[in-house]
Write an enzyme that holds these catalytic residues in place. Structure first.
Site, PDB file in Angstrom:
ATOM      1  N   GLY A  75       0.825  -1.197   0.000  1.00  0.00           N
ATOM      2  CA  GLY A  75       0.000   0.000   0.000  1.00  0.00           C
ATOM      3  C   GLY A  75       0.854   1.240   0.000  1.00  0.00           C
ATOM      4  O   GLY A  75       2.042   1.197  -0.352  1.00  0.00           O
ATOM      5  N   GLY A  76       0.262   2.374   0.395  1.00  0.00           N
ATOM      6  CA  GLY A  76       1.026   3.610   0.395  1.00  0.00           C
ATOM      7  C   GLY A  76       0.129   4.824   0.521  1.00  0.00           C
ATOM      8  O   GLY A  76      -0.998   4.740   1.008  1.00  0.00           O
ATOM      9  N   SER A 107      -4.422  -2.398   0.011  1.00  0.00           N
ATOM     10  CA  SER A 107      -4.680  -0.978   0.234  1.00  0.00           C
ATOM     11  C   SER A 107      -4.578  -0.174  -1.062  1.00  0.00           C
ATOM     12  O   SER A 107      -5.378  -0.366  -1.969  1.00  0.00           O
ATOM     13  CB  SER A 107      -3.692  -0.455   1.290  1.00  0.00           C
ATOM     14  OG  SER A 107      -4.054   0.825   1.726  1.00  0.00           O
ATOM     15  N   PRO A 132      -8.047   3.478   5.169  1.00  0.00           N
ATOM     16  CA  PRO A 132      -6.903   4.371   5.379  1.00  0.00           C
ATOM     17  C   PRO A 132      -6.443   4.362   6.832  1.00  0.00           C
ATOM     18  O   PRO A 132      -7.244   4.169   7.748  1.00  0.00           O
ATOM     19  CB  PRO A 132      -7.450   5.748   4.975  1.00  0.00           C
ATOM     20  CG  PRO A 132      -8.926   5.638   5.174  1.00  0.00           C
ATOM     21  CD  PRO A 132      -9.279   4.218   4.845  1.00  0.00           C
ATOM     22  N   LYS A 147     -16.066  11.772   7.119  1.00  0.00           N
ATOM     23  CA  LYS A 147     -15.837  12.643   5.970  1.00  0.00           C
ATOM     24  C   LYS A 147     -14.774  12.049   5.044  1.00  0.00           C
ATOM     25  O   LYS A 147     -14.950  11.993   3.819  1.00  0.00           O
ATOM     26  CB  LYS A 147     -15.399  14.033   6.455  1.00  0.00           C
ATOM     27  CG  LYS A 147     -15.178  15.033   5.349  1.00  0.00           C
ATOM     28  CD  LYS A 147     -14.800  16.389   5.923  1.00  0.00           C
ATOM     29  CE  LYS A 147     -14.548  17.400   4.817  1.00  0.00           C
ATOM     30  NZ  LYS A 147     -14.179  18.740   5.358  1.00  0.00           N
TER      31      LYS A 147
END
Length: 434
Positions: A75-76, A107, A132, A147
């Site tokens: 991921g990143g 991810s 996230p 949000k």
């Protein structure tokens, strides 16, 4: 005679047919059928979007059939992921995503895979877990802000919908951290192909129509993408561990330099912090300009200071790194790989030559500083008069093969040895050698 002519004509006809058959490549194996493969086998960092943009540009300018992005990543960064997906959408060439054997695309890797024109996975590979997370001094923790989550879910769903993929998974991979292996991903419509290797995948997608072109990849030549020097360096310092280390070393370097003036540690600290900022996504052009200004300032400081080359060395390093990053990294079509290589040589070579010249000059200055003063060196040396010298009349002496004006408080005849006891401007003060 006519028989011979007929035989020759028949021989030439069969020879032409034979040569034509021998020189004509098999159908679907035209020598211009090439595929560019970009391998991403680490985290998605600020360098990744530059790498993918450059690979897309090279594939477009090089008339490749397609670009294959091989994803084996944990991921990143979210911002980099969105930039990559946008670059893939804007590309005029088909972009194929593939998770290689024993790999994973978790991810950010999952989102990028779903954003490619064609997606494939090798057997026993996994995608998913795209919720996230936020980095902090205490480690990582999941982001639960509605949000942010809702915005990311919508982005993921729209990306999947644009490519006709499973929208439910696009949502649950974020909200529930769902994971799928290759068989499940194919069954649920997240990917289009299962392939044991890239050649196998290219054989399966042959004939597909993507972005107004029909792929001819069954027997295409595979070329592995190799990044240019600036991107290779950017890729190195974009490693999260290395960029954090550079920032830490830079901070302690500045502290040590302030506590111990003259050591030059603060200069290396500034350079390390700038490199660390570039690695974390700071604007490259601004950083390059700053490094060049710092380099010029350090070289001027070195020439003005009585140091031992520490400022000059730091200045040379700053100039070289800054000039390397000045080479454009964008995806403009005018910046072909050949043009960028030429530009790199044009910018970096003069910098290195100038730097080497300055290093030589600094070495000579340091060497001069170590020498004894010239006046002190000649006191006590022996010279020989050329003509008579009187207290009120100067004459000339020969000293080390050179003619010097000389004066003395006593009368000295011609061709006599004298001892140098002083120097007044360009005039030597001498006395008769005892």
């Amino acid at each position: 005679m006519q028989t011979r002519r007929a035989f020759c004509s028949l021989f030439i006809f069969f020879l032409c047919i034979t040569l034509t058959a021998a020189l004509t490549p098999p159908a679907g194996a035209a020598p211009e059928d090439r595929v560019l493969v970009l391998e991403i086998a680490e985290a998605i960092t600020p360098a990744s979007d530059n790498l993918i943009a450059d690979a897309i540009e090279r594939a477009e300018n090089g008339n490749f059939e397609a670009l294959v992005i091989s994803l084996d990543t944990p991921g990143g960064g979210l911002e980099e992921t969105q930039i990559i997906i946008k670059a893939i959408e804007n590309a005029t060439i088909p972009v194929i995503g593939y998770v290689p054997e024993s790999g994973k695309a978790w991810s950010a890797g999952t989102l990028i895979l779903m954003g490619t024109d064609i997606a494939g996975m090798a057997p026993f590979t996994v995608i998913g877990s795209a919720q996230p997370v936020q980095m902090s001094a205490e480690g990582t923790k999941p982001v639960e802000d509605e949000k942010i989550i809702n915005a990311l879910v919508k982005f993921s769903v729209e990306t999947a919908r644009k490519h006709g993929r499973n929208e439910t998974f696009a949502e649950e991979v974020i909200t529930k951290n769902r994971n799928l292996n290759d068989e499940e991903a194919l069954e649920e419509g997240v990917i289009e192909y299962r392939a044991s290797s890239i050649p196998d995948l290219l054989a399966q997608v042959d004939g597909e129509r993507v972005k107004d072109r029909r792929l001819q990849t069954a027997n295409a030549e595979i070329e592995i993408y190799s990044p240019p020097l600036p991107l290779s360096f950017l890729k190195l310092i974009s490693n999260p561990v290395l960029s954090s280390l550079l920032l830490t070393i830079g901070l302690y370097g500045i502290i040590f330099g302030i506590a111990n003036p003259g050591a030059g540690a603060e200069i290396f600290g500034i350079i390390a912090i700038v490199l660390g900022l570039i690695g974390t996504g700071f604007n490259i052009n601004i950083a390059a300009f700053f490094l060049i200004m710092v380099g010029v300032g350090l070289l001027i400081l070195e020439l003005e200071s009585p140091g031992f080359g520490i400022f000059g060395l730091a200045g040379l390093i700053s100039l070289i790194i800054g000039s390397v990053f000045l080479v454009p990294l964008g995806a403009e079509n005018i910046y072909t790989p050949e043009f960028r290589r030429t530009l790199l040589l044009t910018i970096v070579t003069p910098t290195i030559i100038l730097g080497l010249f300055l290093v030589f000059a600094i070495y000579k200055v340091a060497e001069t500083r170590k020498k004894k003063p010239v006046i002190g060196a000649i006191i006590g040396d022996i010279a020989r008069t050329i003509d008579p010298i009187e207290p009120e009349k100067r004459g000339f002496v020969r000293y080390r093969g050179e003619y010097w004006k000389a004066r003395s408080e006593e009368e000295i005849g011609a061709e006599e040895e004298v001892e140098i006891i002083g120097k007044e401007m360009e005039v030597l003060v001498v006395k008769r050698k005892i």
